[in-house]
Scaffold this active site. Structure first.
Site, PDB file in Angstrom:
ATOM      1  N   GLU A 236      12.246  27.673  46.119  1.00 56.27           N
ATOM      2  CA  GLU A 236      11.652  26.856  45.062  1.00 56.27           C
ATOM      3  C   GLU A 236      12.675  26.541  43.963  1.00 56.27           C
ATOM      4  O   GLU A 236      12.630  25.462  43.359  1.00 56.27           O
ATOM      5  CB  GLU A 236      10.421  27.553  44.489  1.00 56.27           C
TER       6      GLU A 236
ATOM      7  N   GLU B  98       5.697  33.089  51.801  1.00 61.28           N
ATOM      8  CA  GLU B  98       4.661  33.698  50.968  1.00 61.28           C
ATOM      9  C   GLU B  98       3.363  33.952  51.730  1.00 61.28           C
ATOM     10  O   GLU B  98       2.733  35.008  51.579  1.00 61.28           O
ATOM     11  CB  GLU B  98       4.366  32.811  49.744  1.00 61.28           C
TER      12      GLU B  98
END
Length: 294
Positions: free
Chosen positions: A143, A163
């Protein structure tokens, strides 16, 4: 180069700062034993650092990379050991453990800043940031990359959003940005099926700009790219970056152009650097840019 700073950076225990080229800041994540994963405090630390970078007149471009020898990880995401310890505290608090209640950090420190993971993944900012991805970029580490303006990837780099495999989701702005760059189907496979991308695949899907010639040359090539940008008018780069970002963030391409003109158009035309650039062109000289006042 550090001697030309007009202000001093905030404390950065998580990050090493250096100045490898004129007007270029190199930020190295320095948690190699933890695969450069970041606890919550480190995100706020980076947020303050990047606000300082935006306001420091002598700096024009930043490069982010991961520390460690040999470099195995750019950034492995959130510090899951800290997450585990916090989960244990919450469990004990739920059972009435007063010691755990006293040990629990303040809730406001257990979030990311508005600018996102490492102060980058949702950053607006003024000045460009380049990721020199020299290893694993997992979860929040990926990210970070998706929030940067350009990416130079080592041949050893690997990108992923694991995740969901840990019962979480990529909540620092990466999902929407990945869809914009790579498309819905590729982003879905990465985020929901746990697909990892090689450096070459990241270039193929328009996530990274290039793969460095060697692993060792990743950071020098990113610094070289930063120097090319830093050699241009700092005013022009700030305004150009804003226009590019607005076109990404705004549904209407025309509205994005309007917003950049409204915010920066007159300021750019009234500034010193536009005259410096035009005179240098007419006189066939190299422009001597002055610090941006935008």
């Amino acid at each position: 180069m550090a001697s030309s700073l007009t202000t001093q950076p905030p404390p950065t225990p998580t990050y090493l700062l250096s100045y490898p080229a004129t007007h270029v800041l190199l930020i190295t994540i320095n948690r190699p034993r933890a695969m450069n994963s970041l606890p919550y405090a480190s995100h706020w630390e980076a947020d303050a650092l990047l606000h300082w970078f935006d306001s420091e007149p002598s700096l024009r471009v930043a490069v982010l990379t991961g520390g460690g020898d040999p470099n195995k990880a750019f950034c492995a995401g959130q510090d899951l050991i800290e997450q585990r310890d916090l989960a244990d505290l919450r469990s004990r608090i739920a059972k009435g453990d007063k010691a755990a209640q006293a040990a629990m950090p303040n809730r406001t420190t257990l979030t990311h800043p508005p600018s996102g993971f490492m102060g980058v993944s949702r950053r607006s900012g003024k000045k460009p940031v380049i990721a020199a991805v020299n290893g694993w970029a997992m979860g929040g580490g990926f990210e970070i990359c998706l929030g940067c303006d350009l990416i130079v990837a080592s041949p050893n780099a690997t990108f992923g959003l694991p995740e969901a495999m840990r019962g979480l989701y990529a909540g620092a702005g990466g999902l929407s940005r990945l869809v914009r760059l790579a498309g819905m189907t590729v982003a879905s496979e990465i985020a929901m099926a746990g697909r990892f991308l090689t450096a070459q695949e990241a270039v193929q899907y328009q996530i990274a700009n290039r793969v460095s010639r060697t692993h060792e040359s990743c950071v020098p090539e990113a610094v070289e790219l930063a120097s090319k940008i830093a050699g241009l008018s700092p005013d022009a780069i700030i305004v150009t970056r804003h226009g590019l970002r607005q076109s990404w963030e705004t549904a209407s391409v025309e509205r994005a152009s309007q917003e950049t003109e409204l915010r920066y158009g007159a300021l750019l035309r009234d500034g010193d650097n536009i005259g410096i650039g035009l005179r240098a062109f007419a006189e066939k000289k190299q422009p001597a840019w002055v610090p941006s006042k935008l």
